[in-house]
Design a protein around this motif. Structure first.
Motif, PDB file in Angstrom:
ATOM      1  N   ARG A 175     -10.196   1.622  -3.502  1.00  0.00           N
ATOM      2  CA  ARG A 175     -10.158   3.087  -3.466  1.00  0.00           C
ATOM      3  C   ARG A 175     -11.534   3.615  -3.838  1.00  0.00           C
ATOM      4  NH1 ARG A 175      -6.604   2.711  -0.729  1.00  0.00           N
ATOM      5  NH2 ARG A 175      -4.494   3.565  -0.816  1.00  0.00           N
ATOM      6  N   ARG A 200       5.791   5.365   0.955  1.00  0.00           N
ATOM      7  CA  ARG A 200       4.354   5.218   1.204  1.00  0.00           C
ATOM      8  C   ARG A 200       4.192   3.968   2.067  1.00  0.00           C
ATOM      9  NH1 ARG A 200      -0.277   3.969   2.794  1.00  0.00           N
ATOM     10  NH2 ARG A 200      -2.029   3.839   1.342  1.00  0.00           N
ATOM     11  N   ARG A 218       1.077   7.874   4.774  1.00  0.00           N
ATOM     12  CA  ARG A 218       0.115   6.800   4.495  1.00  0.00           C
ATOM     13  C   ARG A 218      -0.829   7.365   3.433  1.00  0.00           C
ATOM     14  NH1 ARG A 218      -1.766   4.241  10.090  1.00  0.00           N
ATOM     15  NH2 ARG A 218      -3.181   3.140   8.669  1.00  0.00           N
ATOM     16  N   SER A 219      -2.114   7.021   3.509  1.00  0.00           N
ATOM     17  CA  SER A 219      -2.984   7.494   2.420  1.00  0.00           C
ATOM     18  C   SER A 219      -3.523   8.900   2.666  1.00  0.00           C
ATOM     19  CB  SER A 219      -4.152   6.526   2.225  1.00  0.00           C
ATOM     20  OG  SER A 219      -4.909   6.438   3.421  1.00  0.00           O
ATOM     21  N   GLY A 266       2.317   1.624   2.855  1.00  0.00           N
ATOM     22  CA  GLY A 266       1.122   0.924   2.406  1.00  0.00           C
ATOM     23  C   GLY A 266       1.247   0.673   0.918  1.00  0.00           C
ATOM     24  N   VAL A 267       0.113   0.345   0.288  1.00  0.00           N
ATOM     25  CA  VAL A 267       0.151  -0.061  -1.120  1.00  0.00           C
ATOM     26  C   VAL A 267      -0.138   1.107  -2.062  1.00  0.00           C
ATOM     27  CG1 VAL A 267      -0.773  -1.682  -2.817  1.00  0.00           C
ATOM     28  CG2 VAL A 267      -0.840  -2.253  -0.387  1.00  0.00           C
ATOM     29  N   GLY A 268      -1.354   1.692  -1.907  1.00  0.00           N
ATOM     30  CA  GLY A 268      -1.849   2.661  -2.889  1.00  0.00           C
ATOM     31  C   GLY A 268      -0.979   3.909  -2.932  1.00  0.00           C
ATOM     32  N   ASN A 313       0.327  -5.304   4.302  1.00  0.00           N
ATOM     33  CA  ASN A 313      -1.074  -5.160   4.738  1.00  0.00           C
ATOM     34  C   ASN A 313      -2.055  -5.948   3.868  1.00  0.00           C
ATOM     35  OD1 ASN A 313      -1.643  -3.612   2.447  1.00  0.00           O
ATOM     36  ND2 ASN A 313      -1.397  -1.660   3.513  1.00  0.00           N
ATOM     37  N   HIS A 337     -11.692   3.698   6.314  1.00  0.00           N
ATOM     38  CA  HIS A 337     -10.430   3.255   5.709  1.00  0.00           C
ATOM     39  C   HIS A 337      -9.603   2.436   6.716  1.00  0.00           C
ATOM     40  CE1 HIS A 337      -7.384   4.348   2.334  1.00  0.00           C
ATOM     41  NE2 HIS A 337      -7.152   3.135   2.798  1.00  0.00           N
TER      42      HIS A 337
HETATM   43  O1  LIG Z   1      -3.255   1.302   0.040  1.00  0.00           O
HETATM   44  C1  LIG Z   1      -3.115   0.936   1.200  1.00  0.00           C
HETATM   45  O2  LIG Z   1      -2.086   0.378   1.609  1.00  0.00           O
HETATM   46  C2  LIG Z   1      -4.254   1.085   2.133  1.00  0.00           C
HETATM   47  O3  LIG Z   1      -5.240   1.847   1.602  1.00  0.00           O
HETATM   48  C3  LIG Z   1      -3.857   1.508   3.501  1.00  0.00           C
HETATM   49  O4  LIG Z   1      -3.845   2.894   3.629  1.00  0.00           O
HETATM   50  P1  LIG Z   1      -3.432   3.534   5.040  1.00  0.00           P
HETATM   51  O5  LIG Z   1      -1.977   3.321   5.175  1.00  0.00           O
HETATM   52  O6  LIG Z   1      -3.793   4.964   4.949  1.00  0.00           O
HETATM   53  O7  LIG Z   1      -4.193   2.791   6.077  1.00  0.00           O
END
Ligand SMILES: O=C(O)[C@H](O)COP(=O)(O)O
Ligand SMILES: NC(=O)c1ccc[n+]([C@@H]2O[C@H](COP(=O)([O-])OP(=O)(O)OC[C@H]3O[C@@H](n4cnc5c(N)ncnc54)[C@H](O)[C@@H]3O)[C@@H](O)[C@H]2O)c1
Length: 622
Positions: free
Chosen positions: A310, A149, A127-128, A151-153, A176, A358
């Motif tokens: 972020r 990953r 994850r992040s 999630g997104v970032g 998400n 977060h």
């Molecule tokens: O970019 C993302 O998907 C979010 O920041 C979620 O991050 P996480 O998976 O660490 O909650």
């Protein structure tokens, strides 16, 4: 210690182990790489299973094993792909992963521990909170095929290093979105009404009704910075709260904004007119600290800021200064430059700041969705499928992929053929690929074909492992420039490509007939009934399927040549699979293209060269 000689043949078609269970077969599929059979002799000095593991390692775990006859009795192998999950992932996603491979959930690994472990895994899911740095890719020693990953970032993954190491990075970009948008709205409303501060105050035994008078949302201007998935959903919800919503996003489509009733405005207009600013842009080198002293100074006095994107997009020291002098009345932050932030962080401790750790993606629904989305993407990638959510490789939709499949094989074979026609010592620097097609440029995505041509060109002349992820990077590293040209032809648009030509310029050829008048080596191929065919070499038209090995021969065009060469091959038990003759002018020169299943020995090749009318010939492994 067993001591025997085993012969392993690597082919992309079958897996045969003993016993050869379906699950063993499918677990080997992800290792598929090469399309050329490579006979290999090995001394069995260890247990067969260890041996096979080592062979797979040596070959970048990437070919398929066939044990020929009784040469080697392979035991049933436990070669399930191994997936390391380094942060909490929803159970539904773990189930998807467990049904495919071995899953190791090791949460809270230190960077060192991660580096120590990673070479045992084919995939890593994060994850992040996990930094997937260059050191991690280096420590993986080529085994890591995919980073997922959840999630997104993807700012915590070193994409450049991943690409260099040919490791695919996939994310879960949609599951998400709503959770993050809802959290943004929760922060917006709770900040405006001092919910967190009032809660802390009452729990501390106070009753401060006058201190926590808030501000209303209705009629206020909200500027959404980054009108992507989360930004759009926040906008939709804020409209429902009666806010006037503007957005800034240089890449957002105007019709999406219009549909939600949002005005797309410039960066300056957005930040200088807003009462509330909500950040939804990714952290990249270009967006790092874009909210700094200079930008805060342009904001309306008393503005309120929400950040669920972020932490790194804000210069946090500058935000503290802006809060202290009242430019920013309040901030609600879910994300920080350093996570967790230092305990004595002035920003976190500021009385006008509301913080959450977060939590944007942390709803049961989102975590379940993200886990399934990433698990399916990782399993697909390990199976060798192209991922729809690839971050560092072309995303090719499934229907395009199935249509392009035979052309992908053709592209790689033409690359392999063309480069083997280059005389040793001439460095290949410039390649031009010409696609003829009845389709418009917009209807033909050639990235996959270009990547496979690159693979075909690079692999026979170097030890580099080339795949879709690192093809462009590897070509650049080797100073290889690949240009593409499209020619529209009047054939059926039912087929994506009519022909592919590969031209290599500024090199000498070991087969002069492959040269065009302008000095380029040129080969052309087409797909016929799903099979890749070589249709032109230099200026000579031929028609030979691109399978197995190829002998290209230029001879005086006279009767009896096919028979003479054919019987030399027959004497050595070399099976001819295909033969085609092309000529420009009768009774002058002709090109003979002969497909052979086996590799003729040196003696036979020499005899072919010695046939009187043969002017030049070359043997090519495809
Ligand atoms: O970019 C993302 O998907 C979010 O920041 C979620 O991050 P996480 O998976 O660490 O909650
Ligand atoms: N807090 C959380 O738990 C949480 C959850 C989900 C997403 N996020 C973060 O939210 C951000 C947005 O996610 P998303 O799913 O909407 O991504 P997205 O890719 O759909 O949207 C990002 C948008 O930002 C735009 N953009 C890029 N640079 C910009 C710039 N300089 N100025 C203005 N716009 C710019 C892009 O064009 C794009 O439309 C990401 O950073 C993501 O990591 C955080």
């Amino acid at each position: 210690m067993a001591s025997a000689t085993a012969k392993l043949i690597f082919t992309p078609r079958i897996i045969s182990t003993t016993p050869s269970s379906t699950s063993t077969q499918s677990s080997l599929l992800p290792f598929l790489k090469s399309s050329s059979p490579i006979p290999l002799k090995l001394s069995l000095s260890r247990s067969p299973s260890l041996l096979v593991r080592n062979v797979l390692k040596t070959l970048d775990s990437s070919d398929i094993l066939v044990s020929r006859g009784r040469d080697l009795e392979l035991p049933s192998l436990d070669l399930k792909p191994k997936v390391l999950v380094s942060e909490k992932l929803g159970e539904a996603g773990l189930e998807v992963l467990r049904s495919f491979g071995d899953v190791d959930c090791s949460y809270n690994l230190s960077p060192d521990e991660l580096c120590k472990k990673i070479s045992l895994f084919d995939a890593l899911i994060v994850r992040s909170g996990t930094k997937v740095s260059r050191e991690v890719f280096e420590a993986a020693k080529g085994r890591l095929k995919v980073v997922g990953r959840a999630g997104v970032g993807i700012d915590n993954v070193d994409l450049q290093a991943a690409t260099e190491f040919g490791c695919l990075v996939v994310n879960a970009p949609t599951a998400n979105t709503v959770a993050a948008a809802e959290h943004g709205i929760a922060l917006l409303a709770s900040m405006a009404r001092n919910v967190a501060q009032a809660d802390a105050s009452i729990k501390a035994g106070k009753w401060q009704r006058n201190k926590y008078v808030g501000v209303s949302l209705v009629g206020k201007t909200l500027a959404i910075m980054g009108f992507g998935k989360v930004g759009s959903e926040v906008a939709r919800r804020a409209k429902g709260l009666g806010m006037h919503v503007v957005a800034h996003d240089p890449y957002a489509p105007a019709d999406r904004a219009r549909a939600i009733g949002v005005d797309l405005v410039s960066f300056e207009e957005a930040i200088s007119t807003a009462d509330f600013i909500s950040l939804h842009i990714p952290l990249t080198p270009a967006t790092s600290k874009i909210f700094n002293d200079e930008i805060f100074a342009m904001m309306k006095k008393g503005v309120r800021i929400i950040n669920v994107a972020r932490g790194g997009v804000i210069d946090e020291d500058a935000l503290v200064r802006a809060l202290d002098i009242g430019i920013v009345a309040q901030a609600a932050l879910d994300v920080f430059t350093e996570e967790p932030p230092p305990k004595d962080s002035k920003l976190v401790q500021h009385e006008n700041v509301t913080v959450t750790p977060h939590l944007g993606a942390s709803t049961k629904e989102a975590q379940e969705g993200v886990a399934i989305e990433i698990a399916e993407a990782v399993v697909g990638a390990l199976r060798g499928e192209l991922a729809a959510t690839a971050v560092n490789a072309p995303m090719v939709p499934a229907e395009v992929l199935s249509e392009l499949a035979p052309y992908v094989v053709l592209a790689e074979k033409l690359g392999r053929l063309a480069v083997q026609l280059v005389a040793g010592g001439s460095g290949v620097k410039s390649v031009k690929v010409v696609y003829t097609s009845a389709r418009d440029s917009d209807d033909l995505d050639t990235r996959l074909l270009r990547a496979m041509i690159t693979k075909g060109i690079i692999e026979p002349i170097s030890s580099s492992f080339v795949n879709l992820v690192n093809a462009d990077y590897t070509a650049k590293q080797k100073g290889l420039r690949i240009s593409e040209e499209r020619v529209i032809v009047d054939t059926s648009p039912e087929f994506p490509v009519d022909s592919i030509q590969v031209h290599i310029s500024n090199v000498e050829s070991k087969f002069a007939s492959a040269l065009l008048e302008n000095g380029e080596i040129s080969v052309e191929g087409k797909v016929k009934d799903g099979i890749p065919h070589l249709t032109c070499i230099g200026s000579f038209g031929v028609d030979v399927s691109l399978e197995g090995n190829l002998i290209l021969c230029r001879q005086v065009d006279q009767p009896g040549m096919i028979g003479r060469v054919g019987s030399l091959l027959g004497e050595q038990n070399v099976n001819v699979s295909f033969m085609s003759v092309g000529r420009l002018v009768q009774r002058k020169h002709a090109i003979m293209a002969i497909g052979v299943d086996e590799e003729p020995d040196k003696e036979t090749l020499k005899k072919i060269g010695d046939v009187q009318a043969v002017e030049e010939f070359v043997f090519i492994k495809l």
